[in-house]
Design a protein around this motif. Structure first.
Motif, PDB file in Angstrom:
ATOM      1  N   GLY A  10       0.818  -1.205   0.000  1.00 10.54           N
ATOM      2  CA  GLY A  10       0.000   0.000   0.000  1.00 10.54           C
ATOM      3  C   GLY A  10       0.852   1.257   0.000  1.00 10.54           C
ATOM      4  N   GLY A  11       0.174   2.412  -0.033  1.00  7.03           N
ATOM      5  CA  GLY A  11       0.877   3.685  -0.107  1.00  7.03           C
ATOM      6  C   GLY A  11       1.759   3.975   1.092  1.00  7.03           C
TER       7      GLY A  11
ATOM      8  N   GLY B 194      -5.318  -1.435   2.630  1.00  8.30           N
ATOM      9  CA  GLY B 194      -4.133  -1.121   1.846  1.00  8.30           C
ATOM     10  C   GLY B 194      -4.293  -1.485   0.382  1.00  8.30           C
ATOM     11  N   GLY B 195      -3.439  -0.874  -0.443  1.00  9.98           N
ATOM     12  CA  GLY B 195      -3.508  -1.073  -1.886  1.00  9.98           C
ATOM     13  C   GLY B 195      -3.171  -2.471  -2.339  1.00  9.98           C
ATOM     14  N   GLY B 196      -2.370  -3.206  -1.562  1.00  6.90           N
ATOM     15  CA  GLY B 196      -2.013  -4.568  -1.929  1.00  6.90           C
ATOM     16  C   GLY B 196      -3.219  -5.487  -1.982  1.00  6.90           C
ATOM     17  N   GLU B 197      -4.064  -5.425  -0.943  1.00  9.97           N
ATOM     18  CA  GLU B 197      -5.277  -6.249  -0.911  1.00  9.97           C
ATOM     19  C   GLU B 197      -6.262  -5.804  -1.988  1.00  9.97           C
ATOM     20  OE1 GLU B 197      -7.043  -6.271   2.928  1.00  9.97           O
ATOM     21  OE2 GLU B 197      -5.395  -7.363   3.887  1.00  9.97           O
ATOM     22  N   LEU B 198      -6.367  -4.502  -2.192  1.00  6.25           N
ATOM     23  CA  LEU B 198      -7.290  -3.976  -3.197  1.00  6.25           C
ATOM     24  C   LEU B 198      -6.919  -4.461  -4.592  1.00  6.25           C
ATOM     25  CD1 LEU B 198      -9.506  -2.071  -4.270  1.00  6.25           C
ATOM     26  CD2 LEU B 198      -7.806  -0.218  -4.179  1.00  6.25           C
ATOM     27  N   LEU B 199      -5.641  -4.491  -4.916  1.00  7.04           N
ATOM     28  CA  LEU B 199      -5.190  -4.866  -6.246  1.00  7.04           C
ATOM     29  C   LEU B 199      -5.703  -6.244  -6.652  1.00  7.04           C
ATOM     30  CD1 LEU B 199      -3.470  -4.367  -8.776  1.00  7.04           C
ATOM     31  CD2 LEU B 199      -1.502  -5.291  -7.506  1.00  7.04           C
TER      32      LEU B 199
END
Length: 327
Positions: free
Chosen positions: A48-49, A195-200
């Motif tokens: 994530g960011g 976080g962005g990792g899970e969203l991706l």
């Protein structure tokens, strides 16, 4: 004895002369930046960011010779407020700091946590960046106009994913988009991820119709063709990216996110100043300047007390926006 005394004095003098040069650049007390055992906490999952910001800052600080190795570790949960609570509990420890941003401000409101950012020691705001609206490469939506048309017809059937809890940037951006498009924010089917990792993974797997995240988080996937970029949320287009702004798409709104660093409460003036000095010299380093370009971040440096005043303003702004949106 008379023969040994001059040699002893000569030896002492040589020690004085050769001692200082043995200190490595960036590691001496004169630099005001070396913090042995320094750790950066990331209050969400890897990828994530906050994670990218912390690891980039740690790597650049080491490369610039400002301090020794910095340990970066993740403590996700509740939109960053689990990490915030841990940080406040580290009262008086000048060897830990936390990567954070607008998402933590919002999570404090929506989770109604006992600990807030007012309990921390502000170190510096580092960056500002736009959010992006993305879909998977297999999505039927090829333009932001096509997505908006489908979203307006039945907002509940088009889940939007974000890498922050309600009140955070990836939640506020689509809510402001919805309001500008004439969609009641309460009708938006927002799916939060830590976080962005899970969203991706959910965007690539088409578990959400579209995702909203920071521009720097998904540049690699956009360039590789795995994600299709539909729009950016700021006032101007992002150099190097072929995507319109929301205003160009007919939505009267814009939005930007920011990230910074805070430390525990109860630090001495010297401990606080050392952390502020470290980040200030990091900001001036060529390594950090290059990272800003690489990740598409906008320089938004604001140190110490100025950052503290900004946090107070942001807290009030988020509270106002959430009330205006009826959330």
């Amino acid at each position: 004895m008379r023969l040994r005394t001059p040699f002893a004095l000569l030896g002492a003098a040589l020690l004085v002369l050769v001692g200082p040069p043995l200190l490595t650049p960036g590691s001496g007390p004169d630099t005001g930046t070396d913090i042995p055992g320094l750790r950066f906490m990331v209050p969400n999952t890897p990828g994530g960011g906050y994670d990218i910001t912390a690891r980039t800052a740690a790597k650049n600080a080491e490369e610039a010779g400002l301090t020794g190795g910095i340990e970066v570790f993740n403590l996700p949960g509740a939109g960053g407020t689990v990490g915030l609570t841990r940080l406040v509990g580290e009262r008086g420890d000048g060897r830990i700091a936390m990567s954070m941003g607008l998402g933590v401000v919002g999570a404090v409101h929506t989770n109604k946590t006992a600990r807030t950012l007012a309990d921390t020691t502000p170190i510096a705001r580092l960056t500002e960046e736009q959010d992006i609206v993305v879909v998977s490469k297999d999505s039927p939506y090829r333009t932001i106009q096509e997505l908006l048309a489908a979203w307006k017809k039945d907002p509940g059937k088009l889940p939007v994913g974000g890498g922050s809890s309600p009140g955070g940037p990836d939640h506020l951006a689509p809510m402001l988009m919805a309001r500008a498009a004439g969609i009641p924010p309460k009708d938006v089917n927002y799916v939060p991820f830590d976080g962005g990792g899970e969203l991706l993974a959910s965007i690539l797997g088409s578990k959400v119709a579209f995702g909203v995240s920071g521009v720097g988080e998904y540049l690699d996937q956009i360039e590789a063709g795995e994600l299709r970029l539909l729009a950016v949320t700021g006032a101007e287009r992002v150099p190097g990216l072929d995507a319109p702004t929301l205003r160009e798409a007919g939505l009267d709104t814009e939005f930007t996110n920011w990230r910074g660093i805070v430390a525990p409460p109860g630090l001495t003036d010297a401990e606080r100043e050392r952390l502020v000095t470290l980040v200030t010299k990091l900001h001036a380093s060529p390594q950090w300047r290059e990272s800003l370009k690489t990740h598409g971040w906008t320089d938004a440096f604001l140190p110490g007390e100025e950052f503290g005043a900004f946090l107070t303003e942001q807290n009030a702004r988020v509270d106002t926006v959430l009330k205006e949106l009826g959330l």
